[in-house]
Design a protein around this motif. Structure first.
Motif, PDB file in Angstrom:
ATOM      1  N   SER A   1       0.812  -1.212   0.000  1.00  0.00           N
ATOM      2  CA  SER A   1       0.000   0.000   0.000  1.00  0.00           C
ATOM      3  C   SER A   1       0.850   1.268   0.000  1.00  0.00           C
ATOM      4  O   SER A   1       0.355   2.353   0.260  1.00  0.00           O
ATOM      5  CB  SER A   1      -0.925  -0.006   1.214  1.00  0.00           C
ATOM      6  OG  SER A   1      -0.159  -0.106   2.400  1.00  0.00           O
TER       7      SER A   1
ATOM      8  N   TYR B   1       2.522   4.189  -1.824  1.00  0.00           N
ATOM      9  CA  TYR B   1       2.327   4.879  -3.096  1.00  0.00           C
ATOM     10  C   TYR B   1       3.615   4.850  -3.928  1.00  0.00           C
ATOM     11  O   TYR B   1       4.698   5.091  -3.416  1.00  0.00           O
ATOM     12  CB  TYR B   1       1.908   6.327  -2.850  1.00  0.00           C
ATOM     13  CG  TYR B   1       1.816   7.148  -4.106  1.00  0.00           C
ATOM     14  CD1 TYR B   1       0.695   7.075  -4.917  1.00  0.00           C
ATOM     15  CD2 TYR B   1       2.866   7.973  -4.500  1.00  0.00           C
ATOM     16  CE1 TYR B   1       0.614   7.825  -6.093  1.00  0.00           C
ATOM     17  CE2 TYR B   1       2.789   8.725  -5.667  1.00  0.00           C
ATOM     18  CZ  TYR B   1       1.665   8.637  -6.456  1.00  0.00           C
ATOM     19  OH  TYR B   1       1.589   9.361  -7.619  1.00  0.00           O
TER      20      TYR B   1
ATOM     21  N   ALA C   1       1.317   7.493 -10.357  1.00  0.00           N
ATOM     22  CA  ALA C   1      -0.046   7.696 -10.842  1.00  0.00           C
ATOM     23  C   ALA C   1       0.027   8.026 -12.321  1.00  0.00           C
ATOM     24  O   ALA C   1       1.009   8.573 -12.803  1.00  0.00           O
ATOM     25  CB  ALA C   1      -0.728   8.827 -10.081  1.00  0.00           C
TER      26      ALA C   1
ATOM     27  N   TYR D   1      -3.845   4.883  -9.656  1.00  0.00           N
ATOM     28  CA  TYR D   1      -2.757   5.035  -8.687  1.00  0.00           C
ATOM     29  C   TYR D   1      -2.064   3.692  -8.600  1.00  0.00           C
ATOM     30  O   TYR D   1      -2.717   2.647  -8.675  1.00  0.00           O
ATOM     31  CB  TYR D   1      -3.290   5.419  -7.309  1.00  0.00           C
ATOM     32  CG  TYR D   1      -3.944   6.776  -7.273  1.00  0.00           C
ATOM     33  CD1 TYR D   1      -3.178   7.944  -7.290  1.00  0.00           C
ATOM     34  CD2 TYR D   1      -5.321   6.895  -7.206  1.00  0.00           C
ATOM     35  CE1 TYR D   1      -3.780   9.194  -7.243  1.00  0.00           C
ATOM     36  CE2 TYR D   1      -5.927   8.130  -7.160  1.00  0.00           C
ATOM     37  CZ  TYR D   1      -5.162   9.281  -7.180  1.00  0.00           C
ATOM     38  OH  TYR D   1      -5.763  10.507  -7.137  1.00  0.00           O
TER      39      TYR D   1
ATOM     40  N   TYR E   1       0.628   1.282  -6.366  1.00  0.00           N
ATOM     41  CA  TYR E   1       1.224   1.065  -5.049  1.00  0.00           C
ATOM     42  C   TYR E   1       2.093  -0.194  -5.104  1.00  0.00           C
ATOM     43  O   TYR E   1       1.896  -1.057  -5.942  1.00  0.00           O
ATOM     44  CB  TYR E   1       0.137   0.873  -3.985  1.00  0.00           C
ATOM     45  CG  TYR E   1      -0.820   2.020  -3.894  1.00  0.00           C
ATOM     46  CD1 TYR E   1      -0.579   3.085  -3.038  1.00  0.00           C
ATOM     47  CD2 TYR E   1      -1.960   2.063  -4.688  1.00  0.00           C
ATOM     48  CE1 TYR E   1      -1.457   4.161  -2.963  1.00  0.00           C
ATOM     49  CE2 TYR E   1      -2.841   3.137  -4.624  1.00  0.00           C
ATOM     50  CZ  TYR E   1      -2.602   4.174  -3.762  1.00  0.00           C
ATOM     51  OH  TYR E   1      -3.468   5.239  -3.701  1.00  0.00           O
TER      52      TYR E   1
END
Length: 140
Positions: free
Chosen positions: A5, A7, A10, A137, A139
């Motif tokens: 999770s 980041y 994007a 996005y 991750y």
């Protein structure tokens, strides 16, 4: 290895065919890693290797994404719906330099530049194949 999770990036996601015939895909090669299959949750990353980088050139669109190797795992989240899919990197792509500035939007927020290609199985887990582009996005 599980999807994380943290980041990473994007941008836009598209889809591509690889491996054995499946759904709307005919039989294709198995990608840069030799493992890609359209029926599995897999992806192509523009910085899979230096050779890949020289083809995709995301830096020409302002995308200086980190290098990740064959077998790396990423979690892709659709910006609009929040749907996620865990994918394994299995190929080089997309050719980001060919689509600089292209945008996919929802609720007035856009993501630009193609930064990940998903197999049809992975793409359809978070969106409709007919949409062609999704703002996402990424991750790890």
């Amino acid at each position: 290895m599980a999807c994380g999770s943290t980041y990473l990036w994007a941008g836009e996601a598209t889809w591509f065919c690889c491996g054995n015939a499946w759904g709307s895909c005919g039989s294709e090669n198995t990608g840069a890693c030799g493992t890609c299959q359209s029926s599995k949750n897999m992806a192509a990353w523009p910085n899979l290797s230096s050779a890949c980088w020289n083809i995709t050139r995301p830096d020409l669109c302002g995308e200086n994404m980190p290098r990740r190797a064959c077998g790396s795992v990423m979690n892709i989240r659709h910006q609009c719906s929040g749907a996620t899919v865990c994918v394994t990197l299995a190929d080089c792509g997309p050719r980001t330099q060919s689509f600089c500035g292209e945008a996919a939007c929802c609720s007035g927020t856009c993501r630009t530049n193609r930064v990940v290609d998903l197999t049809p199985a992975a793409y359809s887990a978070i969106g409709s194949l007919s949409s062609g582009l999704l703002p996402v996005y990424i991750y790890e």
